[in-house]
Enzyme design. Structure first.
Site, PDB file in Angstrom:
ATOM      1  N   ASN A  82      -7.328 -52.818  38.225  1.00 51.63           N
ATOM      2  CA  ASN A  82      -6.324 -52.787  37.146  1.00 51.63           C
ATOM      3  C   ASN A  82      -6.603 -51.689  36.122  1.00 51.63           C
ATOM      4  O   ASN A  82      -5.947 -51.624  35.086  1.00 51.63           O
ATOM      5  CB  ASN A  82      -6.220 -54.159  36.465  1.00 51.63           C
TER       6      ASN A  82
ATOM      7  N   ASP B 215     -21.746 -54.446  30.146  1.00 51.01           N
ATOM      8  CA  ASP B 215     -21.094 -55.712  29.812  1.00 51.01           C
ATOM      9  C   ASP B 215     -21.872 -56.913  30.342  1.00 51.01           C
ATOM     10  O   ASP B 215     -22.796 -56.756  31.131  1.00 51.01           O
ATOM     11  CB  ASP B 215     -19.642 -55.727  30.326  1.00 51.01           C
TER      12      ASP B 215
ATOM     13  N   GLU C  55     -10.073 -54.463  29.317  1.00 54.72           N
ATOM     14  CA  GLU C  55      -8.946 -54.806  30.196  1.00 54.72           C
ATOM     15  C   GLU C  55      -7.660 -54.166  29.680  1.00 54.72           C
ATOM     16  O   GLU C  55      -7.522 -53.900  28.475  1.00 54.72           O
ATOM     17  CB  GLU C  55      -8.763 -56.331  30.209  1.00 54.72           C
TER      18      GLU C  55
ATOM     19  N   HIS D 136      -9.474 -51.216  34.448  1.00 52.07           N
ATOM     20  CA  HIS D 136     -10.446 -51.495  33.371  1.00 52.07           C
ATOM     21  C   HIS D 136     -11.720 -50.664  33.560  1.00 52.07           C
ATOM     22  O   HIS D 136     -12.076 -50.296  34.678  1.00 52.07           O
ATOM     23  CB  HIS D 136     -10.727 -52.992  33.219  1.00 52.07           C
TER      24      HIS D 136
HETATM   25  P1  PGA Z   1     -16.167 -53.238  41.788  1.00 52.10           P
HETATM   26  O1  PGA Z   1     -15.850 -53.459  40.251  1.00 52.10           O
HETATM   27  O2  PGA Z   1     -17.196 -52.150  41.844  1.00 52.10           O
HETATM   28  O3  PGA Z   1     -16.722 -54.557  42.246  1.00 52.10           O
HETATM   29  O4  PGA Z   1     -14.895 -52.858  42.432  1.00 52.10           O
HETATM   30  C1  PGA Z   1     -15.629 -52.338  39.455  1.00 52.10           C
HETATM   31  C2  PGA Z   1     -15.234 -52.781  38.067  1.00 52.10           C
HETATM   32  O5  PGA Z   1     -14.575 -53.824  37.945  1.00 52.10           O
HETATM   33  O6  PGA Z   1     -15.567 -52.068  37.117  1.00 52.10           O
END
Ligand code: PGA
Length: 246
Positions: free
Chosen positions: A140, A71, A147, A142
């Site tokens: 969350n 992304d 999302e 995702h």
């Molecule tokens: P993080 O993010 O490794 O900073 O916890 C993971 C994500 O949002 O995919």
């Protein structure tokens, strides 16, 4: 029938990074032209540190590998220090022998997001598909920037980021969540599903609730990672803290 998804629990985040980096290095040895799908975020930092170490000591060779990142933010150029492209340069690409022409990235400044999504899908197809896709998971649920919502997109698409996702990316933008772009481009769930093998990595107590739902909960668009329960070749790699609710 093997349990799905396969879950590995390691003592701590360093052990997770070592195990995963060794798996990537093995895959590169078995197939030097490996097509890798790569994540950004705090979790893969230790993985990239370890991969750089393995590349420097000759254990991991990236010369013929191809990469596709999951992304990118919309509205900032690739050269912006907050872009995921810059993140990858800083933490991996600048330190390993990867051929820049085989690094693939979504262009967050492309004028037509839909056309950019199509271009990326075609590039993945032309590369022969993703052999090994490494994913993080948001608190969350995702994956990539897919999302939680009432419906999920199958292919690379434009997304509006949730407030909590913008907050967790604030460090890339001087600590200010409002400075984090509101939109991004992300591989879709179908793009993710087409990867021949997937490793989802999660570390730390913060991830324990979403990991529990991912492994044991119902499959729901409200926790996009839960769809990985349906993938034929997925491994969930956790440290003890992230696995504490299993
Ligand atoms: P993080 O993010 O490794 O900073 O916890 C993971 C994500 O949002 O995919």
């Amino acid at each position: 029938m093997p349990l799905r998804p396969a879950v590995s629990i390691l003592p701590d985040a360093n052990a997770v990074a070592r195990r995963l980096a060794a798996r990537v290095a093995d895959a590169l040895r078995a197939n030097p032209s490996l097509v890798l799908g790569l994540p950004t975020g705090r979790t893969p930092l230790l993985l990239y540190e370890e991969l750089v170490r393995l590349a420097k000591d000759g254990t991991a060779g990236f010369a013929a590998a191809t990469t596709f990142n999951l992304d990118e933010f919309i509205g900032i150029p690739a050269t912006h220090p907050g872009s995921y492209r810059s993140f990858m340069q800083r933490h991996l690409f600048d330190h390993v022998n990867i051929d820049p022409s085989r690094i693939n990235f979504l262009d967050g400044s492309a004028p037509d997001a839909e056309a950019e999504g199509c271009r990326y899908e075609k590039a993945i197809e032309k590369a022969g598909g993703i052999d090994l896709l490494i994913l993080g998971i948001g608190t969350n649920g995702h994956v990539g920037f897919n999302e939680p919502s009432r419906g999920l997109a199958a292919r690379t698409h434009r997304v509006t980021l949730k407030a909590e996702t913008r907050r967790s990316n604030a460090a890339l933008f001087g600590g200010d969540p409002d400075a984090v772009p509101a939109e991004a481009l992300s591989m879709g769930m179908g793009t993710i599903f087409d990867a021949r093998s997937v490793v989802l990595v999660a570390t730390g107590e913060r991830k324990a609730p979403c990991v529990e739902q991912l492994v044991s909960g119902p499959i729901t668009t409200e926790l996009p990672a839960s769809f990985l329960q349906l993938h034929a070749n997925v491994e969930i790699m956790l440290d003890k803290a992230a696995a504490q609710k299993l």
